[in-house]
Design a protein around this motif. Structure first.
Motif, short mmCIF file in Angstrom:
data_model
loop_
_atom_site.label_atom_id
_atom_site.label_comp_id
_atom_site.label_asym_id
_atom_site.label_seq_id
_atom_site.Cartn_x
_atom_site.Cartn_y
_atom_site.Cartn_z
N MET A 1 4.38 -1.08 6.62
CA MET A 1 3.77 -2.40 6.61
C MET A 1 2.27 -2.32 6.40
O MET A 1 1.59 -1.48 7.01
CB MET A 1 4.08 -3.10 7.94
CG MET A 1 3.79 -4.59 7.93
SD MET A 1 4.19 -5.34 9.53
CE MET A 1 2.56 -5.36 10.27
N ASP A 2 1.74 -3.17 5.52
CA ASP A 2 0.31 -3.19 5.25
C ASP A 2 -0.48 -3.64 6.47
O ASP A 2 0.03 -4.33 7.36
CB ASP A 2 0.00 -4.14 4.09
CG ASP A 2 0.64 -3.72 2.78
OD1 ASP A 2 0.95 -2.53 2.64
OD2 ASP A 2 0.83 -4.59 1.92
N ASP A 3 -1.75 -3.26 6.49
CA ASP A 3 -2.63 -3.70 7.58
C ASP A 3 -3.09 -5.14 7.38
O ASP A 3 -3.45 -5.81 8.34
CB ASP A 3 -3.87 -2.79 7.66
CG ASP A 3 -3.52 -1.39 8.12
OD1 ASP A 3 -2.51 -1.24 8.82
OD2 ASP A 3 -4.26 -0.45 7.79
N ARG A 4 -3.12 -5.58 6.12
CA ARG A 4 -3.61 -6.92 5.82
C ARG A 4 -2.46 -7.81 5.33
O ARG A 4 -1.62 -7.36 4.55
CB ARG A 4 -4.70 -6.89 4.75
CG ARG A 4 -6.01 -6.31 5.22
CD ARG A 4 -7.06 -6.49 4.15
NE ARG A 4 -8.38 -6.06 4.58
CZ ARG A 4 -9.48 -6.20 3.86
NH1 ARG A 4 -9.42 -6.79 2.68
NH2 ARG A 4 -10.66 -5.78 4.32
N PRO A 5 -2.44 -9.06 5.75
CA PRO A 5 -1.39 -9.97 5.27
C PRO A 5 -1.62 -10.33 3.81
O PRO A 5 -2.75 -10.39 3.34
CB PRO A 5 -1.55 -11.19 6.18
CG PRO A 5 -2.98 -11.17 6.60
CD PRO A 5 -3.36 -9.72 6.70
N ALA B 1 2.63 -10.82 -4.42
CA ALA B 1 1.97 -10.56 -3.14
C ALA B 1 0.61 -9.90 -3.29
O ALA B 1 -0.33 -10.22 -2.56
CB ALA B 1 2.88 -9.70 -2.26
N GLU B 2 0.48 -8.96 -4.25
CA GLU B 2 -0.79 -8.25 -4.36
C GLU B 2 -1.93 -9.19 -4.73
O GLU B 2 -3.00 -9.16 -4.13
CB GLU B 2 -0.69 -7.13 -5.41
CG GLU B 2 -1.96 -6.29 -5.49
CD GLU B 2 -1.77 -5.04 -6.31
OE1 GLU B 2 -2.63 -4.15 -6.22
OE2 GLU B 2 -0.76 -4.94 -7.04
N GLU B 3 -1.68 -10.06 -5.72
CA GLU B 3 -2.72 -11.02 -6.09
C GLU B 3 -3.00 -11.99 -4.94
O GLU B 3 -4.16 -12.28 -4.63
CB GLU B 3 -2.30 -11.81 -7.33
CG GLU B 3 -3.34 -12.84 -7.76
CD GLU B 3 -2.97 -13.53 -9.06
OE1 GLU B 3 -3.33 -14.71 -9.21
OE2 GLU B 3 -2.33 -12.89 -9.91
N LYS C 1 -2.64 -11.46 -1.79
CA LYS C 1 -3.31 -10.73 -0.71
C LYS C 1 -4.81 -10.69 -0.92
O LYS C 1 -5.60 -11.03 -0.03
CB LYS C 1 -2.75 -9.31 -0.62
CG LYS C 1 -3.44 -8.41 0.38
CD LYS C 1 -2.79 -7.03 0.38
CE LYS C 1 -3.50 -6.08 1.32
NZ LYS C 1 -2.87 -4.74 1.30
N TYR C 2 -5.24 -10.29 -2.14
CA TYR C 2 -6.66 -10.11 -2.37
C TYR C 2 -7.38 -11.42 -2.68
O TYR C 2 -8.52 -11.62 -2.23
CB TYR C 2 -6.87 -9.08 -3.49
CG TYR C 2 -6.44 -7.70 -3.06
CD1 TYR C 2 -7.11 -7.04 -2.04
CD2 TYR C 2 -5.35 -7.07 -3.65
CE1 TYR C 2 -6.71 -5.78 -1.62
CE2 TYR C 2 -4.94 -5.81 -3.22
CZ TYR C 2 -5.62 -5.17 -2.21
OH TYR C 2 -5.22 -3.94 -1.78
N VAL C 3 -6.72 -12.33 -3.40
CA VAL C 3 -7.35 -13.62 -3.65
C VAL C 3 -7.55 -14.37 -2.33
O VAL C 3 -8.61 -14.95 -2.07
CB VAL C 3 -6.51 -14.46 -4.62
CG1 VAL C 3 -7.01 -15.91 -4.67
CG2 VAL C 3 -6.56 -13.86 -6.03
N GLY C 4 -6.53 -14.35 -1.48
CA GLY C 4 -6.65 -15.01 -0.18
C GLY C 4 -7.75 -14.41 0.67
O GLY C 4 -8.53 -15.13 1.30
N ALA C 5 -7.82 -13.08 0.69
CA ALA C 5 -8.85 -12.41 1.49
C ALA C 5 -10.24 -12.73 0.96
O ALA C 5 -11.19 -12.96 1.74
CB ALA C 5 -8.62 -10.90 1.49
N ASP D 1 0.82 -1.23 0.00
CA ASP D 1 0.00 0.00 0.00
C ASP D 1 0.84 1.26 0.00
O ASP D 1 0.47 2.26 -0.63
CB ASP D 1 -0.94 0.00 1.21
CG ASP D 1 -1.92 -1.16 1.17
OD1 ASP D 1 -2.20 -1.66 0.06
OD2 ASP D 1 -2.41 -1.57 2.24
N ALA D 2 1.96 1.26 0.71
CA ALA D 2 2.85 2.43 0.78
C ALA D 2 4.27 1.94 1.02
O ALA D 2 4.47 1.06 1.86
CB ALA D 2 2.42 3.39 1.88
#
Length: 365
Positions: free
Chosen positions: A129-133, A167-169, A171-175, A124-125
């Motif tokens: 560290m991101d808020d979500r794993p 990581a981005e994919e 992160k969101y696929v897992g969530a 995210d920045a």
């Protein structure tokens, strides 16, 4: 021992010892240090690789410590913060990870209770560290689709850039997968309202909400059951006809288990005729204890699993036929620890009939 085998062995250890682990220090010694050593492959006694109680002063915060820092070539690559086993992980537990992430070269931060490992980065920045794993490894229910990415963080196969790029994919696929599993298990009002509005033209009153909450949950279970049965029919041939399930039988298979399993399946997996024949033998043996429709197969890249109620927490056997030479039959003890038995041919499976029946009886009880 292969990477997957080491992970399965650690998962079995967690299941066997969790009740005896009462403190954070015990969690580190029993679960986290073996994870760093046997799974990630770093020498926990070599300060050039693993630094326990890592300290880096941050602003007015001095003397704070992160439980472990993983080093490579003199640089911090991963930070690991531990909490007591069985304690639910919350982002509030990661306050030191947040602070240390911005003042070290680490691109990976891990928050764990020894059973669940949450992996974070800075999508995210930059340097925050991101808020979500981006990756959640649960040793109580291992998602095998995550193992290639986890392997990239090991000492032998370390590939940070590849992990970050995926990581981005992840992160969101897992969530999304976790949210789908949660909704199928216990749908919330927004989820129920979404499907109700598509099929019902009246007002969404409290009575309608109550009625459709049950209907949406039931429809979701039936739909996923049908998807599983379709896969079975495809694997076993057009002559296979899956028995109709009663409501009680459908409820025996939790929607969370089915949702996660159906989403996790790899479309590149090739199920062989020999695996299906082996499955039929295990199924025939198991039928002395349960109805045949309760014995289900699930294939993966590593092994062909035979499960009770399509529940990966109720393994009956694993057919490990992917090796070029030796084939193995994986059987489970009362702690769900797998033992591999070499077999000369499919008929050898019958020699283990008593052990298979005993496993089925334990699951039923």
């Amino acid at each position: 021992m292969e990477f997957e085998e080491r992970l399965s062995a650690l998962a079995a250890k967690v299941q066997n010892q969790r009740d005896a682990i009462q403190t954070e220090e015990a969690t580190k010694n029993a679960f986290v240090m073996p994870f760093i050593s046997t799974i990630l492959g770093y020498d926990i006694f070599n300060p050039l690789e693993v630094v326990p109680e890592f300290t880096a002063d941050v602003g007015v915060k001095r003397g704070e410590k992160v439980d472990y820092a993983i080093m490579r070539e003199g640089e911090v690559q991963m930070l690991i913060e531990c909490k007591k086993s069985a304690e639910a992980l919350r982002i509030e537990h990661a306050s030191q990870l947040f602070r240390y992430f911005s003042v070290t070269n680490a691109r990976i931060a891990v928050l764990t209770n020894g059973e669940i490992y949450n992996f974070y980065t800075d999508l995210d920045a930059p340097n925050k560290m991101d808020d979500r794993p981006f990756l959640v490894l649960d040793l109580n229910d291992i998602d095998e689709t995550l193992l290639p990415e986890l392997r990239k963080l090991s000492k032998e196969n370390f590939d940070l850039e590849s992990v970050i790029s995926a990581a981005e994919e992840l992160k969101y696929v897992g969530a999304i997968k976790r949210e789908i599993a949660s909704q199928f298990k216990e749908p919330d009002e927004a989820f129920v309202r979404l499907f109700t509005s598509s099929v019902y033209g009246g007002r969404f009153t409290q009575d309608v909400k109550t009625q459709f909450t049950q209907l949406v949950s039931k429809a979701a279970k039936q739909y996923l059951n049908e998807q599983v049965n379709d896969r079975l029919k495809t694997a076993l041939g057009a002559s296979y006809s899956a028995p109709l399930e009663t409501s009680a039988q459908a409820d025996a298979v939790t929607s969370e288990t089915i949702a996660e399993a159906d989403l996790d399946r790899d479309t590149e997996i090739e199920t062989t005729l020999e695996e299906l024949e082996g499955y039929q033998i295990v199924k025939a043996i198991s039928c002395s204890e349960v109805k045949p429709e309760r014995v289900v197969q699930r294939d993966s890249k590593s092994y062909f699993a035979v499960l009770l109620d399509d529940n990966n927490r109720k393994p009956i056997a694993r057919l490990r036929f992917n090796g070029k030479k030796q084939k193995y039959l994986g059987l489970f003890d009362e702690n769900k620890a797998e033992t591999r038995h070499p077999i000369a041919g499919l008929e050898t499976i019958y020699e283990h009939a008593d052990a298979i029946r005993e496993t089925v009886r334990r699951h039923v009880e």
